[in-house]
Design a protein around this motif. Structure first.
Motif, PDB file in Angstrom:
ATOM      1  N   SER A   2       0.830  -1.202   0.000  1.00  0.00           N
ATOM      2  CA  SER A   2       0.000   0.000   0.000  1.00  0.00           C
ATOM      3  C   SER A   2       0.865   1.252   0.000  1.00  0.00           C
ATOM      4  O   SER A   2       1.779   1.406   0.812  1.00  0.00           O
ATOM      5  CB  SER A   2      -0.894  -0.009   1.245  1.00  0.00           C
ATOM      6  OG  SER A   2      -1.701   1.130   1.285  1.00  0.00           O
ATOM      7  N   VAL A   3       0.595   2.145  -0.935  1.00  0.00           N
ATOM      8  CA  VAL A   3       1.335   3.400  -1.062  1.00  0.00           C
ATOM      9  C   VAL A   3       0.414   4.546  -0.686  1.00  0.00           C
ATOM     10  O   VAL A   3      -0.702   4.659  -1.202  1.00  0.00           O
ATOM     11  CB  VAL A   3       1.849   3.596  -2.500  1.00  0.00           C
ATOM     12  CG1 VAL A   3       2.572   4.934  -2.637  1.00  0.00           C
ATOM     13  CG2 VAL A   3       2.760   2.450  -2.914  1.00  0.00           C
ATOM     14  N   ARG A   4       0.855   5.405   0.235  1.00  0.00           N
ATOM     15  CA  ARG A   4       0.049   6.573   0.556  1.00  0.00           C
ATOM     16  C   ARG A   4       0.509   7.762  -0.279  1.00  0.00           C
ATOM     17  O   ARG A   4       1.655   7.801  -0.740  1.00  0.00           O
ATOM     18  CB  ARG A   4       0.120   6.904   2.056  1.00  0.00           C
ATOM     19  CG  ARG A   4       1.444   7.478   2.534  1.00  0.00           C
ATOM     20  CD  ARG A   4       1.384   7.770   4.022  1.00  0.00           C
ATOM     21  NE  ARG A   4       2.611   8.390   4.487  1.00  0.00           N
ATOM     22  CZ  ARG A   4       2.672   9.588   5.074  1.00  0.00           C
ATOM     23  NH1 ARG A   4       1.575  10.292   5.243  1.00  0.00           N
ATOM     24  NH2 ARG A   4       3.829  10.081   5.497  1.00  0.00           N
ATOM     25  N   ALA A   5      -0.388   8.710  -0.476  1.00  0.00           N
ATOM     26  CA  ALA A   5      -0.094   9.842  -1.356  1.00  0.00           C
ATOM     27  C   ALA A   5      -0.133  11.151  -0.588  1.00  0.00           C
ATOM     28  O   ALA A   5      -1.020  11.388   0.232  1.00  0.00           O
ATOM     29  CB  ALA A   5      -1.087   9.887  -2.504  1.00  0.00           C
ATOM     30  N   ILE A   6       0.840  12.000  -0.884  1.00  0.00           N
ATOM     31  CA  ILE A   6       0.904  13.355  -0.343  1.00  0.00           C
ATOM     32  C   ILE A   6       0.846  14.318  -1.512  1.00  0.00           C
ATOM     33  O   ILE A   6       1.651  14.224  -2.456  1.00  0.00           O
ATOM     34  CB  ILE A   6       2.202  13.580   0.451  1.00  0.00           C
ATOM     35  CG1 ILE A   6       2.305  12.605   1.627  1.00  0.00           C
ATOM     36  CG2 ILE A   6       2.304  15.021   0.933  1.00  0.00           C
ATOM     37  CD1 ILE A   6       3.690  12.531   2.238  1.00  0.00           C
ATOM     38  N   ILE A   7      -0.104  15.240  -1.480  1.00  0.00           N
ATOM     39  CA  ILE A   7      -0.257  16.232  -2.544  1.00  0.00           C
ATOM     40  C   ILE A   7       0.087  17.599  -1.976  1.00  0.00           C
ATOM     41  O   ILE A   7      -0.551  18.070  -1.024  1.00  0.00           O
ATOM     42  CB  ILE A   7      -1.699  16.251  -3.092  1.00  0.00           C
ATOM     43  CG1 ILE A   7      -2.135  14.859  -3.552  1.00  0.00           C
ATOM     44  CG2 ILE A   7      -1.826  17.257  -4.238  1.00  0.00           C
ATOM     45  CD1 ILE A   7      -3.613  14.743  -3.867  1.00  0.00           C
ATOM     46  N   LEU A   8       1.091  18.246  -2.529  1.00  0.00           N
ATOM     47  CA  LEU A   8       1.483  19.575  -2.076  1.00  0.00           C
ATOM     48  C   LEU A   8       0.562  20.608  -2.715  1.00  0.00           C
ATOM     49  O   LEU A   8       0.440  20.675  -3.941  1.00  0.00           O
ATOM     50  CB  LEU A   8       2.932  19.864  -2.457  1.00  0.00           C
ATOM     51  CG  LEU A   8       3.984  18.898  -1.886  1.00  0.00           C
ATOM     52  CD1 LEU A   8       5.383  19.327  -2.324  1.00  0.00           C
ATOM     53  CD2 LEU A   8       3.899  18.815  -0.371  1.00  0.00           C
ATOM     54  N   ALA A   9      -0.086  21.422  -1.870  1.00  0.00           N
ATOM     55  CA  ALA A   9      -1.068  22.380  -2.381  1.00  0.00           C
ATOM     56  C   ALA A   9      -0.919  23.754  -1.746  1.00  0.00           C
ATOM     57  O   ALA A   9      -1.838  24.573  -1.802  1.00  0.00           O
ATOM     58  CB  ALA A   9      -2.479  21.852  -2.135  1.00  0.00           C
ATOM     59  N   GLY A  10       0.240  24.029  -1.172  1.00  0.00           N
ATOM     60  CA  GLY A  10       0.455  25.340  -0.567  1.00  0.00           C
ATOM     61  C   GLY A  10       0.813  26.384  -1.610  1.00  0.00           C
ATOM     62  O   GLY A  10       1.140  26.058  -2.767  1.00  0.00           O
ATOM     63  N   GLN A  11       0.747  27.632  -1.226  1.00  0.00           N
ATOM     64  CA  GLN A  11       1.185  28.715  -2.096  1.00  0.00           C
ATOM     65  C   GLN A  11       1.681  29.862  -1.238  1.00  0.00           C
ATOM     66  O   GLN A  11       1.311  29.986  -0.067  1.00  0.00           O
ATOM     67  CB  GLN A  11       0.069  29.175  -3.032  1.00  0.00           C
ATOM     68  CG  GLN A  11      -1.199  29.652  -2.348  1.00  0.00           C
ATOM     69  CD  GLN A  11      -2.361  29.750  -3.322  1.00  0.00           C
ATOM     70  OE1 GLN A  11      -2.795  28.749  -3.912  1.00  0.00           O
ATOM     71  NE2 GLN A  11      -2.868  30.970  -3.515  1.00  0.00           N
ATOM     72  N   ARG A  12       2.529  30.678  -1.823  1.00  0.00           N
ATOM     73  CA  ARG A  12       3.135  31.766  -1.073  1.00  0.00           C
ATOM     74  C   ARG A  12       2.107  32.851  -0.758  1.00  0.00           C
ATOM     75  O   ARG A  12       1.158  33.047  -1.525  1.00  0.00           O
ATOM     76  CB  ARG A  12       4.314  32.352  -1.855  1.00  0.00           C
ATOM     77  CG  ARG A  12       5.499  31.394  -1.930  1.00  0.00           C
ATOM     78  CD  ARG A  12       6.632  31.949  -2.766  1.00  0.00           C
ATOM     79  NE  ARG A  12       7.802  31.088  -2.709  1.00  0.00           N
ATOM     80  CZ  ARG A  12       7.956  29.983  -3.448  1.00  0.00           C
ATOM     81  NH1 ARG A  12       6.993  29.619  -4.288  1.00  0.00           N
ATOM     82  NH2 ARG A  12       9.045  29.249  -3.347  1.00  0.00           N
ATOM     83  N   PRO A  13       2.306  33.577   0.343  1.00  0.00           N
ATOM     84  CA  PRO A  13       1.366  34.660   0.689  1.00  0.00           C
ATOM     85  C   PRO A  13       1.339  35.737  -0.383  1.00  0.00           C
ATOM     86  O   PRO A  13       2.303  35.934  -1.124  1.00  0.00           O
ATOM     87  CB  PRO A  13       1.944  35.209   2.005  1.00  0.00           C
ATOM     88  CG  PRO A  13       2.831  34.125   2.536  1.00  0.00           C
ATOM     89  CD  PRO A  13       3.375  33.416   1.339  1.00  0.00           C
ATOM     90  N   GLY A  14       0.212  36.419  -0.461  1.00  0.00           N
ATOM     91  CA  GLY A  14       0.093  37.526  -1.401  1.00  0.00           C
ATOM     92  C   GLY A  14      -0.592  37.119  -2.688  1.00  0.00           C
ATOM     93  O   GLY A  14      -0.934  35.951  -2.892  1.00  0.00           O
ATOM     94  N   PRO A  15      -0.780  38.075  -3.583  1.00  0.00           N
ATOM     95  CA  PRO A  15      -1.472  37.806  -4.844  1.00  0.00           C
ATOM     96  C   PRO A  15      -0.741  36.770  -5.693  1.00  0.00           C
ATOM     97  O   PRO A  15       0.491  36.725  -5.728  1.00  0.00           O
ATOM     98  CB  PRO A  15      -1.475  39.173  -5.544  1.00  0.00           C
ATOM     99  CG  PRO A  15      -1.257  40.168  -4.445  1.00  0.00           C
ATOM    100  CD  PRO A  15      -0.391  39.489  -3.447  1.00  0.00           C
ATOM    101  N   ASP A  16      -1.506  35.938  -6.349  1.00  0.00           N
ATOM    102  CA  ASP A  16      -0.960  34.924  -7.251  1.00  0.00           C
ATOM    103  C   ASP A  16      -1.506  35.208  -8.646  1.00  0.00           C
ATOM    104  O   ASP A  16      -2.722  35.174  -8.863  1.00  0.00           O
ATOM    105  CB  ASP A  16      -1.363  33.528  -6.781  1.00  0.00           C
ATOM    106  CG  ASP A  16      -0.777  32.424  -7.642  1.00  0.00           C
ATOM    107  OD1 ASP A  16      -1.250  32.255  -8.785  1.00  0.00           O
ATOM    108  OD2 ASP A  16       0.141  31.730  -7.185  1.00  0.00           O
ATOM    109  N   ALA A  17      -0.616  35.496  -9.589  1.00  0.00           N
ATOM    110  CA  ALA A  17      -1.046  35.909 -10.926  1.00  0.00           C
ATOM    111  C   ALA A  17      -1.894  34.843 -11.612  1.00  0.00           C
ATOM    112  O   ALA A  17      -2.872  35.158 -12.306  1.00  0.00           O
ATOM    113  CB  ALA A  17       0.169  36.251 -11.780  1.00  0.00           C
ATOM    114  N   LEU A  18      -1.527  33.565 -11.430  1.00  0.00           N
ATOM    115  CA  LEU A  18      -2.267  32.493 -12.082  1.00  0.00           C
ATOM    116  C   LEU A  18      -3.662  32.362 -11.475  1.00  0.00           C
ATOM    117  O   LEU A  18      -4.647  32.174 -12.207  1.00  0.00           O
ATOM    118  CB  LEU A  18      -1.502  31.178 -11.960  1.00  0.00           C
ATOM    119  CG  LEU A  18      -2.122  29.965 -12.669  1.00  0.00           C
ATOM    120  CD1 LEU A  18      -2.248  30.207 -14.165  1.00  0.00           C
ATOM    121  CD2 LEU A  18      -1.287  28.715 -12.407  1.00  0.00           C
TER     122      LEU A  18
END
Length: 246
Positions: A2-18
């Motif tokens: 069994s493999v567990r999954a980690i999904i990175l979903a953080g973002q830097r503070p402040g406005p994000d153009a995308l």
């Protein structure tokens, strides 16, 4: 296994153009082909029968089907926080991997487990990417034998693999400067890379020796595995690819 999954979903503070371009607050929520990017990642993981629930790092609100874990100041810190003290083996990926498929996940895990390495990194060669998408611009690490681009896929077979994540913490500021990245392992390696004499296998062997683990590259045959969504042009390309799949 069994493999567990980690999904990175953080973002830097402040406005994000995308995010502003897409009209959302959080990058994970950017819609691609009518579905939030992070849900596309989860769909691929479920098809590959990766263990659920998936661990979502750095996402600031509850989301069905995910266990939330806190993020750090950058992706390497977040990965270490999420992986430390957890069960192994673990698969690490990112929320902006909107083109991820179950076949990519299965192939990467299969190759990683067959290697017997403590830690593996998914890569695609420039030849594979350019043959499929000659107009796309990717960041390449140019070794003596081949140029490769990262696929945002990492396999941690055991707790020894955490040494690679700690090394990533040190090197994360040099992601787009391979010479400085090589120097974090040693000046000689940096010179060898700059002079075009360092092979891909040689680079991983040097890292393995320094960290006292076994680290291996996994070359994937999927050009799409190396295309994440960092800017509006990426989003447009990914939308086109998904539309073509349908």
């Amino acid at each position: 296994m069994s493999v567990r999954a980690i999904i990175l979903a953080g973002q830097r503070p402040g406005p994000d153009a995308l995010c502003e371009h897409a009209g959302v607050v959080f990058k994970a929520d950017i819609p691609v082909g009518g579905m939030a990017m992070v849900e596309r990642v989860a769909q691929a993981l479920r098809g590959a029968k990766v263990a659920e629930p998936f661990f979502l790092s750095g996402y600031p609100k509850e989301r069905d089907g995910f266990d939330l874990v806190p993020g750090g100041r950058g992706p390497a810190d977040s990965a270490l926080m999420a992986a430390s003290g957890g069960a192994f083996p673990a698969l690490l990926t990112t929320c902006d991997h909107a083109l991820l498929t179950s076949e990519m996940v299965d192939t990467f895990i299969q190759y990683s487990q067959a290697s017997g390495a403590d830690f593996t990194v998914g890569l695609a060669t420039e030849a594979v990417i350019q043959s499929a998408y000659p107009a796309t611009k990717r960041t390449y690490l140019r070794f003596a034998d081949q140029a490769v681009s990262g696929c945002n896929l990492f396999y941690l077979a055991n707790d020894r693999a955490l040494e690679a994540i700690r090394f990533w913490q040190t090197a994360q500021d040099f992601r787009k400067d391979p010479l400085k990245l090589a120097k974090t392992v040693g000046l000689g390696l940096g010179i060898k890379y700059a002079s075009g004499r360092l092979s891909l296998a040689g680079a991983f062997a040097a890292v393995s020796k320094k960290l006292q683990i076994t680290a291996e590259p996994v070359l994937l045959p999927f050009a799409e595995a190396a295309i994440d969504v960092d800017k509006p042009a990426d989003l447009a390309l990914v939308e086109d690819i998904i539309a073509a799949r349908k």
